[in-house]
Motif scaffolding. Structure first.
Motif, mmCIF file in Angstrom:
data_model
loop_
_atom_site.group_PDB
_atom_site.id
_atom_site.type_symbol
_atom_site.label_atom_id
_atom_site.label_comp_id
_atom_site.label_asym_id
_atom_site.label_seq_id
_atom_site.Cartn_x
_atom_site.Cartn_y
_atom_site.Cartn_z
ATOM 1 N N ARG A 1 -36.691 14.796 3.892
ATOM 2 C CA ARG A 1 -36.250 13.731 2.987
ATOM 3 C C ARG A 1 -34.802 13.392 3.313
ATOM 4 N N VAL A 2 -34.473 12.101 3.297
ATOM 5 C CA VAL A 2 -33.084 11.688 3.516
ATOM 6 C C VAL A 2 -32.402 11.644 2.150
ATOM 7 N N MET A 3 -31.491 12.574 1.938
ATOM 8 C CA MET A 3 -30.847 12.721 0.623
ATOM 9 C C MET A 3 -30.042 11.471 0.269
ATOM 10 N N GLY A 4 -30.165 11.057 -1.009
ATOM 11 C CA GLY A 4 -29.457 9.863 -1.448
ATOM 12 C C GLY A 4 -30.286 8.608 -1.348
ATOM 13 N N PHE A 5 -31.561 8.782 -0.941
ATOM 14 C CA PHE A 5 -32.459 7.615 -0.862
ATOM 15 C C PHE A 5 -33.734 7.872 -1.656
ATOM 16 N N GLY A 6 -34.299 6.804 -2.159
ATOM 17 C CA GLY A 6 -35.547 6.891 -2.899
ATOM 18 C C GLY A 6 -35.301 7.252 -4.353
ATOM 19 N N HIS A 7 -36.264 6.894 -5.176
ATOM 20 C CA HIS A 7 -36.121 7.156 -6.620
ATOM 21 C C HIS A 7 -37.479 7.026 -7.276
ATOM 22 N N ARG A 8 -37.727 7.869 -8.295
ATOM 23 C CA ARG A 8 -39.003 7.794 -8.992
ATOM 24 C C ARG A 8 -39.147 6.465 -9.740
ATOM 25 N N VAL A 9 -38.027 5.899 -10.188
ATOM 26 C CA VAL A 9 -38.112 4.671 -10.996
ATOM 27 C C VAL A 9 -37.636 3.442 -10.214
ATOM 28 N N TYR A 10 -36.464 3.536 -9.575
ATOM 29 C CA TYR A 10 -35.957 2.370 -8.836
ATOM 30 C C TYR A 10 -36.771 2.152 -7.564
ATOM 31 N N LYS A 11 -37.354 1.017 -7.421
ATOM 32 C CA LYS A 11 -38.031 0.644 -6.163
ATOM 33 C C LYS A 11 -37.245 -0.456 -5.463
ATOM 34 N N VAL A 12 -36.030 -0.652 -5.961
ATOM 35 C CA VAL A 12 -35.049 -1.536 -5.311
ATOM 36 C C VAL A 12 -33.715 -0.787 -5.326
ATOM 37 N N TYR A 13 -32.653 -1.477 -4.877
ATOM 38 C CA TYR A 13 -31.346 -0.821 -4.778
ATOM 39 C C TYR A 13 -30.893 -0.316 -6.158
ATOM 40 N N ASP A 14 -30.539 0.931 -6.268
ATOM 41 C CA ASP A 14 -30.024 1.536 -7.509
ATOM 42 C C ASP A 14 -28.715 0.827 -7.899
ATOM 43 N N PRO A 15 -28.672 0.204 -9.088
ATOM 44 C CA PRO A 15 -27.459 -0.547 -9.467
ATOM 45 C C PRO A 15 -26.196 0.315 -9.477
ATOM 46 N N ARG A 16 -26.366 1.596 -9.679
ATOM 47 C CA ARG A 16 -25.204 2.500 -9.691
ATOM 48 C C ARG A 16 -24.674 2.690 -8.266
ATOM 49 N N ALA A 17 -25.615 2.692 -7.312
ATOM 50 C CA ALA A 17 -25.186 2.834 -5.909
ATOM 51 C C ALA A 17 -24.390 1.610 -5.491
ATOM 52 N N LYS A 18 -24.751 0.453 -6.028
ATOM 53 C CA LYS A 18 -24.007 -0.777 -5.698
ATOM 54 C C LYS A 18 -22.558 -0.653 -6.183
ATOM 55 N N ILE A 19 -22.399 -0.121 -7.382
ATOM 56 C CA ILE A 19 -21.054 0.033 -7.954
ATOM 57 C C ILE A 19 -20.255 1.061 -7.146
ATOM 58 N N LEU A 20 -20.899 2.186 -6.838
ATOM 59 C CA LEU A 20 -20.186 3.269 -6.125
ATOM 60 C C LEU A 20 -19.894 2.894 -4.679
ATOM 61 N N LYS A 21 -20.753 2.055 -4.088
ATOM 62 C CA LYS A 21 -20.558 1.667 -2.677
ATOM 63 C C LYS A 21 -19.205 0.961 -2.500
ATOM 64 N N LYS A 22 -18.838 0.169 -3.488
ATOM 65 C CA LYS A 22 -17.551 -0.554 -3.385
ATOM 66 C C LYS A 22 -16.389 0.449 -3.334
ATOM 67 N N PHE B 1 -34.628 2.894 -1.286
ATOM 68 C CA PHE B 1 -33.269 2.334 -1.141
ATOM 69 C C PHE B 1 -32.258 3.415 -1.502
ATOM 70 N N PRO B 2 -30.966 3.152 -1.246
ATOM 71 C CA PRO B 2 -29.944 4.115 -1.677
ATOM 72 C C PRO B 2 -30.000 4.335 -3.187
ATOM 73 N N ASN B 3 -29.794 5.580 -3.587
ATOM 74 C CA ASN B 3 -29.708 5.867 -5.032
ATOM 75 C C ASN B 3 -28.298 6.329 -5.366
ATOM 76 N N VAL B 4 -28.087 6.697 -6.589
ATOM 77 C CA VAL B 4 -26.734 7.018 -7.090
ATOM 78 C C VAL B 4 -26.057 8.110 -6.274
ATOM 79 N N ASP B 5 -26.865 8.947 -5.606
ATOM 80 C CA ASP B 5 -26.285 10.102 -4.900
ATOM 81 C C ASP B 5 -25.823 9.790 -3.496
ATOM 82 N N PHE B 6 -26.078 8.554 -3.026
ATOM 83 C CA PHE B 6 -25.763 8.329 -1.602
ATOM 84 C C PHE B 6 -24.278 8.103 -1.359
ATOM 85 N N TYR B 7 -23.630 7.328 -2.204
ATOM 86 C CA TYR B 7 -22.212 7.025 -1.971
ATOM 87 C C TYR B 7 -21.253 7.904 -2.780
ATOM 88 N N SER B 8 -21.789 8.602 -3.773
ATOM 89 C CA SER B 8 -20.860 9.360 -4.644
ATOM 90 C C SER B 8 -20.116 10.438 -3.858
#
Ligand code: SDX
Length: 385
Positions: free
Chosen positions: A261-282, A316-323
């Motif tokens: 598994r690639v850590m920081g990707f995929g989610h049981r609920v989000y099947k699109v980009y995790d909105p938290r990852a968008k915030i943290l990516k900046k 897609f990236p989840n909250v754990d990818f950019y944190s």
């Protein structure tokens, strides 16, 4: 009513996927549109305009505080933020021997020794324990960071807000205003997230009328796992092992070959980009431009290739990818990333435990029995083959 109804396979929902197990007013995750709400406020709105203390209050009370409520809540958190010498000693004793999440689990469990109401299940006692845990979580995690580095534990500074105080206690210095905003926002976006595994774990515990220390100890134990909170630490280590964007494709195909598994990707609920990852990516980009390594560029390449390969399958990236990039850039040790997740999530854990306890129903799902139906004849041990 037996454990097995009609042994109907189709009733089975492994991992309780898609099962609605409670009603809540605390927060809402829209996995198809990639939206997250706390009490009706979109996470982007809170990230830009609020602060962690306000968000913690919102999760607990269902509304943003007025000035008086806000000041009263901040004062209560400051008054309860200190930890005893005994808790410090346990942290120092365990430092370097086990993962910081194991230290956190033990330290939180020990707090019950110092609370005479620790085994009560009345709501007012649970609320008091919950507020104390919210106040103490940053102090405990910061103490773990300091002890892990062989440094003196730093006491909470009542002149600093929650996020800045945490940063100061953990790193022994004050953040600049941008770092302080980033720290505060990282805590906001991690504060609550529906019926995630660690929150569910806390709710199952509180549903037996166990105390809040037990519920939060359950939650910490659950968050530790790499499929949940433990992913942020592993995601950074993966990016560091890749080293540069040029190495990403090869590393990802090796991982794919090995079924990793690639850590920081995929989610049981989000099947699109995790909105938290968008915030943290900046924020990761802000630090990326200031780092000497190519960590952010490597992360971007990883995201590009992963979305190309798995995007259609909703990975897609989840909250754990950019944190991890953010926490590493702020100066935290990698194995402290999941405890930082707990510093934020403590408000969601307490809020949802209290909400469930106020309209309680013991959690007790079923399992489809697929073993030998019997009844079998008992054979004495000397006669068994
Ligand atoms: C958090 O629930 C929450 O809200 C959690 C959280 C919160 O705020 O509390 O959002 C925080 O825990 C975020 C997730 C952090 N974990 C990781 O990043 C670990 C890596 N992710 C995966 O293990 C996985 O995506 C899960 C566990 C997060 C979700 O998995 P699901 O919903 O159980 O999906 P699945 O395991 O059934 O996977 C479906 C398919 C599988 O392929 P097939 O076996 O069907 O061929 O997608 C593949 C998986 O192999 N897949 C991945 C993958 N995630 C899913 N393949 C490679 N890398 C991944 N990361």
């Amino acid at each position: 009513m037996s454990d097995v109804k009609n042994n109907n396979e189709s009733d089975l929902r492994k991992g309780l996927e898609g099962v609605i197990a409670a009603e809540t007013k605390i927060g809402y995750v829209n996995g198809t549109e990639g939206k997250l709400f706390y009490g009706g406020y979109e996470i982007q709105t809170l990230a830009e305009q609020s602060n962690y203390e306000e968000v913690s209050y919102l999760l607990l009370h269902g509304k943003l505080p007025d000035r008086n409520e806000y000041e009263k809540y901040c004062k209560a958190l400051k008054e309860k933020a200190t930890i005893s010498k005994n808790v410090e000693k346990i942290i120092e004793e365990m430092a370097g021997k086990v993962h910081p999440m194991s230290i956190l689990r033990t330290a939180v469990s020990y707090l019950s020794v110092e609370d005479k109401r620790e085994s009560e299940s009345a709501l007012d006692a649970q609320k008091e324990m919950g507020e104390s845990l919210i106040a103490k979580m940053p102090t405990i995690v910061a103490a773990i960071q300091r002890a892990d580095q062989g440094k003196d534990i730093i006491k909470p500074d009542p002149d600093l807000n929650y996020a800045t105080n945490f940063y100061h206690m953990a790193l022994g210095k004050n953040p600049d205003p941008i770092e302080s905003k980033i720290m505060d926002t990282a805590l906001i976006v991690h504060a609550d997230h529906g019926m995630n595994a660690s929150t569910f774990s806390a709710m199952v515990t509180i549903s037996t009328m166990a105390d809040m220390y037990s519920a939060i100890t359950s939650a910490i134990s659950t968050l530790k796992g790499p499929l949940h909170g433990g992913a942020n630490e592993r995601a950074l280590k993966m990016l560091q092992s890749m080293g540069s964007p040029e190495n990403v494709e090869k590393k990802l195909s090796e991982m794919h070959e090995n079924g990793e598994r690639v850590m920081g990707f995929g989610h049981r609920v989000y099947k699109v980009y995790d909105p938290r990852a968008k915030i943290l990516k900046k924020f990761a980009e802000y630090f990326g431009d200031r780092r000497k390594d190519k960590l952010f560029a490597t992360a971007m390449k990883t995201e590009e290739l992963m979305i190309n390969k798995y995007g259609e399958r909703g990975i897609f990236p989840n909250v754990d990818f950019y944190s991890g990039i953010i926490y590493d850039s702020l100066g935290f040790s990698t194995d402290l990333f999941t405890p930082i997740f707990a510093v934020a999530r403590i408000s969601g854990w307490v809020a949802r435990s209290l909400e469930y306890a106020s309209n309680n129903r013991l959690f007790r799902p079923k399992a489809n029995y697929i073993g030998d139906r019997g009844p079998l004849k008992y054979v004495a041990i000397q006669d068994r083959e």
